[in-house]
Motif scaffolding. Structure first.
Motif, mmCIF file in Angstrom:
data_model
loop_
_atom_site.group_PDB
_atom_site.id
_atom_site.type_symbol
_atom_site.label_atom_id
_atom_site.label_comp_id
_atom_site.label_asym_id
_atom_site.label_seq_id
_atom_site.Cartn_x
_atom_site.Cartn_y
_atom_site.Cartn_z
ATOM 1 N N ASP A 462 0.861 -1.189 0.000
ATOM 2 C CA ASP A 462 0.000 0.000 0.000
ATOM 3 C C ASP A 462 0.887 1.226 0.000
ATOM 4 O O ASP A 462 1.104 1.859 1.025
ATOM 5 C CB ASP A 462 -0.930 0.006 1.217
ATOM 6 C CG ASP A 462 -2.004 1.088 1.113
ATOM 7 O OD1 ASP A 462 -1.885 1.960 0.235
ATOM 8 O OD2 ASP A 462 -2.953 1.059 1.906
ATOM 9 N N GLY A 463 1.418 1.540 -1.167
ATOM 10 C CA GLY A 463 2.430 2.580 -1.259
ATOM 11 C C GLY A 463 1.889 3.977 -1.485
ATOM 12 O O GLY A 463 2.440 4.740 -2.280
ATOM 13 N N THR A 464 0.808 4.352 -0.782
ATOM 14 C CA THR A 464 0.350 5.735 -0.870
ATOM 15 C C THR A 464 1.151 6.591 0.105
ATOM 16 O O THR A 464 1.660 6.107 1.123
ATOM 17 C CB THR A 464 -1.143 5.852 -0.542
ATOM 18 O OG1 THR A 464 -1.379 5.344 0.775
ATOM 19 C CG2 THR A 464 -1.987 5.077 -1.545
ATOM 20 N N PHE A 465 1.232 7.880 -0.201
ATOM 21 C CA PHE A 465 2.008 8.774 0.651
ATOM 22 C C PHE A 465 1.457 8.766 2.066
ATOM 23 O O PHE A 465 2.222 8.776 3.040
ATOM 24 C CB PHE A 465 1.988 10.198 0.075
ATOM 25 C CG PHE A 465 2.822 11.158 0.868
ATOM 26 C CD1 PHE A 465 4.181 11.272 0.658
ATOM 27 C CD2 PHE A 465 2.249 11.941 1.876
ATOM 28 C CE1 PHE A 465 4.956 12.142 1.410
ATOM 29 C CE2 PHE A 465 3.011 12.805 2.629
ATOM 30 C CZ PHE A 465 4.364 12.912 2.395
ATOM 31 N N ALA A 466 0.120 8.728 2.223
ATOM 32 C CA ALA A 466 -0.479 8.770 3.551
ATOM 33 C C ALA A 466 -0.071 7.567 4.391
ATOM 34 O O ALA A 466 0.251 7.700 5.578
ATOM 35 C CB ALA A 466 -2.004 8.844 3.441
ATOM 36 N N VAL A 467 -0.072 6.375 3.794
ATOM 37 C CA VAL A 467 0.286 5.164 4.538
ATOM 38 C C VAL A 467 1.756 5.181 4.921
ATOM 39 O O VAL A 467 2.127 4.849 6.056
ATOM 40 C CB VAL A 467 -0.046 3.912 3.695
ATOM 41 C CG1 VAL A 467 0.559 2.655 4.317
ATOM 42 C CG2 VAL A 467 -1.557 3.751 3.573
ATOM 43 N N LEU A 468 2.614 5.574 3.985
ATOM 44 C CA LEU A 468 4.041 5.627 4.294
ATOM 45 C C LEU A 468 4.333 6.684 5.357
ATOM 46 O O LEU A 468 5.155 6.475 6.261
ATOM 47 C CB LEU A 468 4.837 5.926 3.018
ATOM 48 C CG LEU A 468 4.718 4.894 1.885
ATOM 49 C CD1 LEU A 468 5.492 5.357 0.669
ATOM 50 C CD2 LEU A 468 5.211 3.532 2.343
ATOM 51 N N ALA A 469 3.649 7.824 5.252
ATOM 52 C CA ALA A 469 3.842 8.877 6.244
ATOM 53 C C ALA A 469 3.391 8.422 7.621
ATOM 54 O O ALA A 469 4.040 8.705 8.637
ATOM 55 C CB ALA A 469 3.085 10.135 5.821
ATOM 56 N N ALA A 470 2.263 7.687 7.669
ATOM 57 C CA ALA A 470 1.796 7.198 8.962
ATOM 58 C C ALA A 470 2.781 6.215 9.564
ATOM 59 O O ALA A 470 3.040 6.229 10.774
ATOM 60 C CB ALA A 470 0.425 6.537 8.791
ATOM 61 N N ALA A 471 3.371 5.350 8.708
ATOM 62 C CA ALA A 471 4.350 4.373 9.200
ATOM 63 C C ALA A 471 5.580 5.071 9.762
ATOM 64 O O ALA A 471 6.109 4.682 10.807
ATOM 65 C CB ALA A 471 4.741 3.419 8.083
ATOM 66 N N LEU A 472 6.032 6.101 9.078
ATOM 67 C CA LEU A 472 7.201 6.847 9.581
ATOM 68 C C LEU A 472 6.829 7.697 10.782
ATOM 69 O O LEU A 472 7.575 7.783 11.760
ATOM 70 C CB LEU A 472 7.762 7.741 8.474
ATOM 71 C CG LEU A 472 8.677 7.079 7.458
ATOM 72 C CD1 LEU A 472 9.073 8.078 6.386
ATOM 73 C CD2 LEU A 472 9.929 6.536 8.139
ATOM 74 N N GLY A 473 5.659 8.349 10.715
ATOM 75 C CA GLY A 473 5.265 9.262 11.784
ATOM 76 C C GLY A 473 5.017 8.571 13.095
ATOM 77 O O GLY A 473 5.191 9.160 14.167
ATOM 78 N N ASN A 474 4.638 7.294 13.038
ATOM 79 C CA ASN A 474 4.384 6.554 14.262
ATOM 80 C C ASN A 474 5.631 5.899 14.830
ATOM 81 O O ASN A 474 5.580 5.270 15.881
ATOM 82 C CB ASN A 474 3.328 5.463 14.019
ATOM 83 C CG ASN A 474 1.945 6.075 13.843
ATOM 84 O OD1 ASN A 474 1.624 7.076 14.455
ATOM 85 N ND2 ASN A 474 1.136 5.471 12.978
ATOM 86 N N GLY A 475 6.745 6.047 14.119
ATOM 87 C CA GLY A 475 7.999 5.479 14.604
ATOM 88 C C GLY A 475 8.741 6.474 15.474
ATOM 89 O O GLY A 475 8.460 7.670 15.510
#
Length: 484
Positions: A462-475
């Motif tokens: 699921d390579g949308t910007f929102a999903v990737l941003a959420a994965a990084l932002g929650n780290g």
């Protein structure tokens, strides 16, 4: 009164205007927190959008399972395991016509054996190009065989799926399945060997160029990210699968002729061909087989086909120059040669194409109304899944914490795709991303945020910007991360 004048005079709401599109049976636009223009939930018309309508009905019946709908082009919708592979298979089979070269074509109402069917992309290519085609698709991986069945049903094609491997004799065999890179799964899979093949392909792909490998500034991080991507793609799942012979398949299904035998079985091609006896060979008119040229295998297959009376040639995709993979094309003198058969797409628009047409309709007729920011095809206009009320679907949680990590992703995303691409619904593959672009993205993110900042598989699932941003932002922020 024209549609345009009615819209300008306030006679139509945006939803009413969208409902006038022939591919739309019903539509509602609901509020969606954080999504400008709201969420358009569309019931596709059963005739004008036949394939899209079938797909939402199949999903509503829980037929999709672990698969997902992919649209590798505006003309086709398929069920697949991961987006990157679906795009690769579509490009190879539909765009480049890898199996229809050197005069290989199809007669009317052909009989085709698709050995190593994967998700059924070649079976679809045959069915959409040759009305009345009968296809026997052989695929030993249960997850992929399920995709073949679903895609054949989705497009209304005559495809029989055999969940077995093929070999010299009946039995059972160990089999390695790579869920993240299923096209390399097989009986003779070897992770170390396959890693070299995959790395060679990536380094000679469409996106390869200066700086793709180890050389130059940042070469170490690119090499590390490339190795990590290869390792992720080749996570192995061993299992055992049944084995049949090709001769048995031909006789069991009463195939008096096989107009095209396509074989792509990752190093097991010699065993598959060995399963054809004299009687079965005489029924085969054309053969296309991928050959892994190890220990003289290419020359052995060419000689075998010549001895059986076929005209034979072979080639190698330039992107596979660093791999042992070649394609062999063979046809009997009596088998007609011709141009590649052209697929015909009659199932109506994909969701992506329909969204584009609806956006254009709104821009033309209601230019003052913002278009919906989210578009979903649904079987009926009931409550949205997860909705807090019948009219309001739940919104994805915003990226929490560590905004500086999200800013790093935004900067890298901008470098790769441009500033206009930094939006929540922007999709990595829709923007033109591929495996080597993924390597560069991972390398640049990890240079700033440390190793393992972003899981490679996320780009392909699921390579949308929102999903990737959420994965990084929650780290947790990496030590020394920049502070924009």
């Amino acid at each position: 009164m024209s549609v345009h004048s009615a819209a300008e005079n306030g006679c139509f709401t945006p939803g009413e205007l969208l409902a006038r599109h022939p591919a739309v049976a019903e539509v509602v636009i609901v509020d969606d927190q954080g999504t400008p223009g709201g969420h358009a939930r569309i019931v596709p018309d059963r005739e004008a959008a036949r394939t899209l309508s079938r797909s939402v009905a199949l999903e509503a019946a829980n037929r999709l399972g672990d698969l997902a709908w992919h649209e590798p082009a505006d003309v086709i919708r398929v069920a697949g395991l991961n987006r990157g592979e679906t795009d690769f298979l579509y490009r190879e089979i539909f765009v480049e016509g890898a199996y229809f070269r050197h005069g290989i074509t199809l007669p009317p109402r052909p009989v085709v054996l698709d050995v190593g069917a994967n998700i059924g992309m070649f079976s679809l290519r045959v069915g959409l190009a040759a009305p009345g085609a009968r296809v026997i698709a052989v695929e030993p991986v249960a997850e992929l065989a399920a995709a073949v069945r679903l895609n054949a049903e989705l497009h209304g094609l005559d495809v029989t799926v055999l969940p077995t491997a093929l070999g010299r004799s009946r039995g059972e065999t160990p089999f390695t399945f790579y869920p993240n890179n299923s096209v390399m799964s097989g009986r003779y899979a070897d992770v170390a060997q396959d890693a070299e093949v995959l790395r060679g392909y990536l380094l000679t792909g469409d996106d390869a160029g200066p700086g793709s490998g180890d050389e130059g500034s940042g070469g170490d991080s690119r090499s590390r990210s490339l190795n990590r991507l290869v390792t992720d793609r080749l996570a192995a799942h061993p299992r055992r699968v049944p084995v049949a012979t090709l001769g048995d398949v031909i006789r069991d299904h009463n195939l008096t002729r096989v107009d095209l035998l396509k074989i792509d079985v990752e190093k097991a091609e010699a065993e598959v061909l060995a399963g054809l006896d004299e009687e079965a060979w005489e029924r085969v008119e054309r053969v296309v087989v991928e050959v892994h040229d190890m220990e003289g295998r290419l020359e052995a297959v060419l000689e075998l086909l010549r001895d059986r009376g076929f005209h034979v040639t072979h080639d190698q995709d330039p992107r596979l120059a660093l791999t042992p993979c070649h394609n062999v094309y063979a046809r009997r003198p009596r088998a007609t040669a011709g141009p590649p058969p052209a697929p015909v797409f009659e199932g109506g628009p994909t969701l992506r194409r329909l969204e584009g047409e609806l956006r254009e309709l709104l821009a033309r007729e209601l230019p003052s109304a913002p278009p919906p920011g989210r578009w979903t095809a649904v079987p009926c206009l009931g409550p949205a899944p997860g909705a807090t009320s019948p009219a309001t679907p739940a919104s994805p949680a915003p990226a929490a914490g560590a905004p500086e990590r999200v800013a790093v992703l935004a900067r890298v995303w901008t470098d790769l795709f441009g500033a206009d691409a930094v939006r929540s619904d922007a999709d990595f593959f829709d923007l033109g991303g591929d495996s080597l672009t993924a390597v560069r993205l991972l390398a640049q993110v990890e240079d700033e945020l440390g190793p393992d900042a972003l899981a490679p598989d996320l780009l392909f699932s699921d390579g949308t910007f929102a999903v990737l941003a959420a994965a990084l932002g929650n780290g947790a922020p990496a030590e020394g991360a920049p502070r924009p």
